[in-house]
Enzyme design. Structure first.
Site, PDB file in Angstrom:
ATOM      1  CD  GLN A 169     -20.184   6.862 -12.059  1.00  0.00           C
ATOM      2  OE1 GLN A 169     -19.782   7.899 -11.552  1.00  0.00           O
ATOM      3  NE2 GLN A 169     -19.364   5.925 -12.502  1.00  0.00           N
ATOM      4  NE  ARG A 192      -8.081  12.348  -2.012  1.00  0.00           N
ATOM      5  CZ  ARG A 192      -7.394  12.249  -3.149  1.00  0.00           C
ATOM      6  NH1 ARG A 192      -6.075  12.419  -3.136  1.00  0.00           N
ATOM      7  NH2 ARG A 192      -8.013  11.991  -4.284  1.00  0.00           N
ATOM      8  CE1 TYR A 233     -32.189  49.913  11.212  1.00  0.00           C
ATOM      9  CE2 TYR A 233     -34.193  50.710  12.278  1.00  0.00           C
ATOM     10  CZ  TYR A 233     -33.548  49.826  11.421  1.00  0.00           C
ATOM     11  OH  TYR A 233     -34.270  48.872  10.761  1.00  0.00           O
ATOM     12  CB  SER A 261     -28.674  65.962  16.670  1.00  0.00           C
ATOM     13  OG  SER A 261     -27.881  66.523  15.659  1.00  0.00           O
ATOM     14  N   GLY A 264     -15.977   3.973 -11.524  1.00  0.00           N
ATOM     15  CA  GLY A 264     -14.790   4.413 -12.254  1.00  0.00           C
ATOM     16  C   GLY A 264     -15.107   5.474 -13.292  1.00  0.00           C
ATOM     17  CE1 TYR A 301     -41.312  43.849  14.376  1.00  0.00           C
ATOM     18  CE2 TYR A 301     -39.630  43.774  16.093  1.00  0.00           C
ATOM     19  CZ  TYR A 301     -40.615  43.146  15.354  1.00  0.00           C
ATOM     20  OH  TYR A 301     -40.880  41.819  15.580  1.00  0.00           O
ATOM     21  CG  ASP A 303     -11.142  17.035  -9.570  1.00  0.00           C
ATOM     22  OD1 ASP A 303     -10.887  17.057 -10.780  1.00  0.00           O
ATOM     23  OD2 ASP A 303     -10.740  16.125  -8.803  1.00  0.00           O
TER      24      ASP A 303
HETATM   25  C1  UD1 Z   1      -7.622  10.723 -12.879  1.00  0.00           C
HETATM   26  C2  UD1 Z   1      -7.055   9.903 -14.042  1.00  0.00           C
HETATM   27  C3  UD1 Z   1      -5.535  10.070 -14.064  1.00  0.00           C
HETATM   28  C4  UD1 Z   1      -5.198  11.546 -14.176  1.00  0.00           C
HETATM   29  C5  UD1 Z   1      -5.872  12.360 -13.074  1.00  0.00           C
HETATM   30  C6  UD1 Z   1      -5.707  13.832 -13.354  1.00  0.00           C
HETATM   31  C7  UD1 Z   1      -8.519   7.947 -14.314  1.00  0.00           C
HETATM   32  C8  UD1 Z   1      -8.688   6.491 -14.086  1.00  0.00           C
HETATM   33  N1  UD1 Z   1      -7.401   8.501 -13.874  1.00  0.00           N
HETATM   34  O1  UD1 Z   1      -7.155  10.164 -11.667  1.00  0.00           O
HETATM   35  O2  UD1 Z   1      -4.986   9.391 -15.167  1.00  0.00           O
HETATM   36  O3  UD1 Z   1      -3.788  11.716 -14.134  1.00  0.00           O
HETATM   37  O4  UD1 Z   1      -7.277  12.094 -13.009  1.00  0.00           O
HETATM   38  O5  UD1 Z   1      -6.267  14.620 -12.332  1.00  0.00           O
HETATM   39  O6  UD1 Z   1      -9.390   8.556 -14.933  1.00  0.00           O
HETATM   40  N2  UD1 Z   1     -15.540  10.278 -11.015  1.00  0.00           N
HETATM   41  C9  UD1 Z   1     -16.834   9.938 -11.306  1.00  0.00           C
HETATM   42  N3  UD1 Z   1     -17.247   8.646 -11.184  1.00  0.00           N
HETATM   43  C10 UD1 Z   1     -16.398   7.656 -10.785  1.00  0.00           C
HETATM   44  C11 UD1 Z   1     -15.058   8.013 -10.471  1.00  0.00           C
HETATM   45  C12 UD1 Z   1     -14.661   9.325 -10.617  1.00  0.00           C
HETATM   46  O7  UD1 Z   1     -17.644  10.809 -11.689  1.00  0.00           O
HETATM   47  O8  UD1 Z   1     -16.856   6.518 -10.711  1.00  0.00           O
HETATM   48  C13 UD1 Z   1     -15.117  11.679 -11.171  1.00  0.00           C
HETATM   49  C14 UD1 Z   1     -14.649  12.308  -9.869  1.00  0.00           C
HETATM   50  O9  UD1 Z   1     -15.715  12.975  -9.225  1.00  0.00           O
HETATM   51  C15 UD1 Z   1     -13.589  13.307 -10.342  1.00  0.00           C
HETATM   52  C16 UD1 Z   1     -13.066  12.703 -11.636  1.00  0.00           C
HETATM   53  O10 UD1 Z   1     -14.003  11.725 -12.031  1.00  0.00           O
HETATM   54  O11 UD1 Z   1     -14.139  14.583 -10.628  1.00  0.00           O
HETATM   55  C17 UD1 Z   1     -11.689  12.089 -11.496  1.00  0.00           C
HETATM   56  O12 UD1 Z   1     -11.722  11.056 -10.544  1.00  0.00           O
HETATM   57  P1  UD1 Z   1     -10.548  10.860  -9.511  1.00  0.00           P
HETATM   58  O13 UD1 Z   1     -10.883   9.687  -8.648  1.00  0.00           O
HETATM   59  O14 UD1 Z   1     -10.227  12.140  -8.829  1.00  0.00           O
HETATM   60  O15 UD1 Z   1      -9.349  10.420 -10.497  1.00  0.00           O
HETATM   61  P2  UD1 Z   1      -7.796  10.507 -10.198  1.00  0.00           P
HETATM   62  O16 UD1 Z   1      -7.404   9.387  -9.321  1.00  0.00           O
HETATM   63  O17 UD1 Z   1      -7.446  11.880  -9.793  1.00  0.00           O
HETATM   64 CA    CA Z   2      -8.604  13.919  -9.044  1.00  0.00          CA
END
Ligand code: UD1
Ligand code: CA
Length: 470
Positions: free
Chosen positions: A81, A20, A371, A410, A86, A392, A111
């Site tokens: 990763q 996003r 300058y 001046s 997830g 220069y 974030d």
């Molecule tokens: C997540 C939580 C949710 C919470 C919310 C708060 C989970 C499943 N859900 O949702 O319960 O209310 O944050 O802001 O955790 N990331 C990885 N690898 C992945 C997926 C995500 O490093 O495979 C990182 C993303 O870069 C991000 C963070 O994990 O910084 C959270 O991921 P995001 O997809 O934003 O989770 P939310 O849907 O916001």
């Molecule tokens: Ca998030």
């Protein structure tokens, strides 16, 4: 460092795409107040006592890893990763990089830059006191859409987190959400992550599923925190709002320490301000700029990596970068100090003066329109309006050296390389091509001739010519 600190570590998740943001850069590298957002999360974890942090990187990871190494050195490691399967899977990727003595890990999302270290410390304390395998931060939101909901049992204990897309209507009505801030005991985390299954709407391995496992294996401690410090950034509108909040936080910090930061001034995260300094509205202080005690930075000044000493005055609309301004010196309005400029104490640079790699020694002045590139201007010397250092030749840069107390009239050009000795005098309108000895006068302009009555005759001639052509 306390014993607890040695045993505390942090895992920061930053491997997601950040779709996003609509950006080529990794989301966590987007800046607020001059620093990538991930830095704030790391600073909070380190301030709360984490000895080391592991950042999980994925998409666009090279610049992230490089930045972390440069900024945090040994204290922050990166774990890869490769595929985003997830948040639970991401934490698993971090585990092997955790230092051996780690007993408690903060698990954070990269974030959420407004996170307060005090909330983290409070969370760890409650986990230690209650001896639970896991603790988390919750908050209440008027619109909880998209967040994981906190599920409690009849006694009020946290028993699970249900992701929005997997929640029932009844669960969706819960306005208490998972902030995404956890403190977990490392052995529990290792074990629990191994037990997670991707049986949810997204087919991902959810970190939030460890909450139910924690509840079953000793309980989940929870603390509440204000939503304002937990905001997650997913798009640039949220980034802009978080940045406003962060600017306000930085300004308040300096105000509490005794600097006047007027509303509308922009002080970036790594800037340092001295006591009784005044930063006027619309000033922008960037990079590692340092402002001394009782110094004043006026409206519209943009200073990047500039050292301003005590009691100096940077007047409106000065643009300066990689420069130093000495004690009681005055610069501007409307001056540009480029890289390598040193304005020593009590020196003055006035309007429409541009400097580059030039030193104005103590008390030297260049008050208007000049300058001054690649120069060294001696103590107390005076550089007149319209002076140009011709540094220069189209291929190479050359230096202009002006001795102490010399006076440059001046509209003079100094064709470098050239030296003007101490106490020498350069007559107005001179093009200096030869070195000027100390105490000498250099003058190089055509002698003036006055022709009496000539103006009247000239005007008559021109008017006659104009009548004829009509
Ligand atoms: C997540 C939580 C949710 C919470 C919310 C708060 C989970 C499943 N859900 O949702 O319960 O209310 O944050 O802001 O955790 N990331 C990885 N690898 C992945 C997926 C995500 O490093 O495979 C990182 C993303 O870069 C991000 C963070 O994990 O910084 C959270 O991921 P995001 O997809 O934003 O989770 P939310 O849907 O916001
Ligand atoms: Ca998030």
């Amino acid at each position: 460092m306390s014993e607890t600190a040695d045993r505390t570590t942090a895992i920061v998740l930053a491997a997601g795409q950040g779709t996003r943001m609509k950006s080529d850069r990794a989301k966590v590298m987007h800046e607020l107040c001059g620093r990538p957002m991930v830095d704030y999360v790391l600073e909070a974890a380190l301030a709360a006592g984490a000895a080391v942090a592991v950042v999980v990187v994925g998409r666009g990871r090279e610049p992230v890893t490089e930045h972390l190494r440069e900024t945090f050195g040994e204290r922050v490691k990166a774990a890869v990763q490769a595929e985003q399967r997830g948040t639970g899977h991401a934490v698993a990727c971090a585990l092997q990089a955790l230092p051996a003595p780690a007993e408690i890990a903060f698990v954070l999302y990269g974030d959420t830059p407004l996170l307060h270290p005090a909330d983290l410390a409070r969370l760890r304390d409650v986990v230690e006191r209650r001896r639970t395998p896991l603790g988390l931060v919750t908050c209440r939101l008027p619109d909880p859409t998209g967040y994981g909901r906190i599920i409690r049992d009849g006694s009020g204990a946290v028993v699970a987190v249900r992701e929005h897309r997997d929640a029932s209507d009844e669960e969706r009505a819960i306005d208490e959400v998972n902030a995404g801030v956890y403190a977990a005991r490392v052995p529990f985390l290792r074990q629990a992550l191994g037990d997670l299954q991707p049986d949810n709407d997204q087919g991902e391995i959810y970190l939030t599923d460890v909450v139910a496992l924690g509840a079953a294996r000793g309980g989940v401690a929870d603390i509440a925190a204000p939503a304002a410090s937990l905001a997650g950034i997913n798009d640039r509108a949220q980034l802009a709002r978080a940045e406003e909040a962060m600017y306000e936080r930085i300004a308040d910090l300096w105000r509490r320490r005794g600097t006047t930061v007027r509303a509308g001034a922009r002080v970036d995260a790594l800037v340092e301000l001295g006591p009784d300094a005044v930063i006027e509205p619309g000033a922008a202080l960037r990079g590692r700029t340092r402002i001394g005690a009782r110094a004043r930075v006026d409206t519209g000044a943009v200073l990047t990596d500039v050292a301003v000493a005590n009691e100096a005055h940077v007047k409106p609309y000065v643009v300066a970068q990689d420069a130093a301004i000495g004690a009681r010196a005055e610069v501007g309005p409307f001056a540009q100090l480029r890289a390598g400029t040193v304005i020593e104490e009590d020196a003055r640079v006035g309007n429409f003066v541009e400097t580059k790699k030039t030193r104005l020694r103590r008390g030297a002045k260049a008050n208007h329109l000049a300058y001054l590139g690649d120069g060294d201007i001696g103590e107390g010397a005076n550089v007149g309006a319209g002076t140009i250092f011709c540094n220069y030749d189209g291929v190479l840069k050359h230096r202009t050296v002006i001795g102490a107390r010399a006076f440059i009239g001046s509209d003079s050009q100094l064709v470098a390389p050239v030296t003007v000795g101490e106490d020498a005098y350069v007559g107005t309108g001179t093009t200096v091509t030869l070195d000027v000895p100390a105490d000498a006068l250099a003058i190089g302009r055509a002698k003036q001739v006055n022709k009496e009555g000539y103006a009247t005759r000239l005007r008559a001639k021109l008017e006659a010519r104009s009548r004829k052509s009509r």
